[in-house]
Write a protein that holds these residues in place. Sequence first.
Motif, mmCIF file in Angstrom:
data_model
loop_
_atom_site.group_PDB
_atom_site.id
_atom_site.type_symbol
_atom_site.label_atom_id
_atom_site.label_comp_id
_atom_site.label_asym_id
_atom_site.label_seq_id
_atom_site.Cartn_x
_atom_site.Cartn_y
_atom_site.Cartn_z
ATOM 1 N N PRO A 31 -6.631 15.637 -13.146
ATOM 2 C CA PRO A 31 -5.993 14.850 -14.207
ATOM 3 C C PRO A 31 -6.633 15.057 -15.575
ATOM 4 O O PRO A 31 -5.929 15.076 -16.593
ATOM 5 C CB PRO A 31 -6.172 13.400 -13.731
ATOM 6 N N PHE A 32 -7.962 15.221 -15.602
ATOM 7 C CA PHE A 32 -8.635 15.417 -16.888
ATOM 8 C C PHE A 32 -8.148 16.686 -17.577
ATOM 9 O O PHE A 32 -7.701 16.652 -18.732
ATOM 10 C CB PHE A 32 -10.149 15.479 -16.694
ATOM 11 N N PHE A 33 -8.235 17.811 -16.884
ATOM 12 C CA PHE A 33 -7.870 19.082 -17.510
ATOM 13 C C PHE A 33 -6.369 19.169 -17.786
ATOM 14 O O PHE A 33 -5.956 19.682 -18.832
ATOM 15 C CB PHE A 33 -8.319 20.254 -16.633
ATOM 16 N N THR A 34 -5.559 18.667 -16.865
ATOM 17 C CA THR A 34 -4.111 18.717 -17.071
ATOM 18 C C THR A 34 -3.700 17.900 -18.287
ATOM 19 O O THR A 34 -2.904 18.352 -19.120
ATOM 20 C CB THR A 34 -3.374 18.192 -15.824
ATOM 21 N N THR A 35 -4.242 16.700 -18.408
ATOM 22 C CA THR A 35 -3.894 15.829 -19.535
ATOM 23 C C THR A 35 -4.460 16.371 -20.838
ATOM 24 O O THR A 35 -3.782 16.338 -21.874
ATOM 25 C CB THR A 35 -4.428 14.406 -19.286
ATOM 26 N N GLU A 36 -5.681 16.863 -20.802
ATOM 27 C CA GLU A 36 -6.309 17.384 -22.018
ATOM 28 C C GLU A 36 -5.531 18.577 -22.573
ATOM 29 O O GLU A 36 -5.249 18.652 -23.772
ATOM 30 C CB GLU A 36 -7.757 17.781 -21.702
ATOM 31 N N VAL A 37 -5.170 19.498 -21.698
ATOM 32 C CA VAL A 37 -4.425 20.686 -22.126
ATOM 33 C C VAL A 37 -3.019 20.305 -22.587
ATOM 34 O O VAL A 37 -2.520 20.820 -23.597
ATOM 35 C CB VAL A 37 -4.360 21.718 -20.977
#
Length: 203
Positions: free
Chosen positions: A77-83
């Motif tokens: 969730p962190f990387f998906t949302t950040e990107v």
Amino acid sequence: MHCARGVSIKYHETHTHNEAKEKVHSSHSFRNLLENGSVYVGLNAALCGLIGNSLFRRVLNVTKARIVSALPMAVLPFFTTEVTYRGFVNFPLITELIYFLGDLNCETCTATRSGLVGLLVGGLYPVFLALPVNGSLAARYETALLPNKGNILSYWIRVSKPVFRKMLFPILLQTVFSAYLGSKQYKLLIKALHLPEPGQEIH
């Protein structure tokens, strides 16, 4: 004559773009928010993922493999949302206000899009992701009585209802925070570039 005019216009546009970029880089508050804003949204998404993971583990009585289930629920969730936030909010906002090529040209548009990113990717996605992760663990360790093939959908809907009910506040909080962040970024960029607010005339 036309060639000289074209070169002059191109030089003016290039000079304007470079000047705008210098203004943005010189604005410490905006640069900090632009660089770290998507990270804040990503961290909130990771938190939503961990909360959703914990709730599903309780419902399905999963007590083993804590790290195995928690790690993807925080990282993905962190990387998906950040990107996603960078791609759908940060980049269009900068390209619109500096290069006039983006599609975010008002504060409401920016807040709406960033809020949707927070809702769909930063809020709902982590909870939906927690379902198959913990469902597979429940099947592996036989901690819950899983349904037959004909009752799969109704079973998971019944299992998910209390989880989504408890996740309502974190998801709403993520949505509001993302919308506020997008609105704040828009205002700071307008201020950094010394542009008039929409609807105001340039004197």
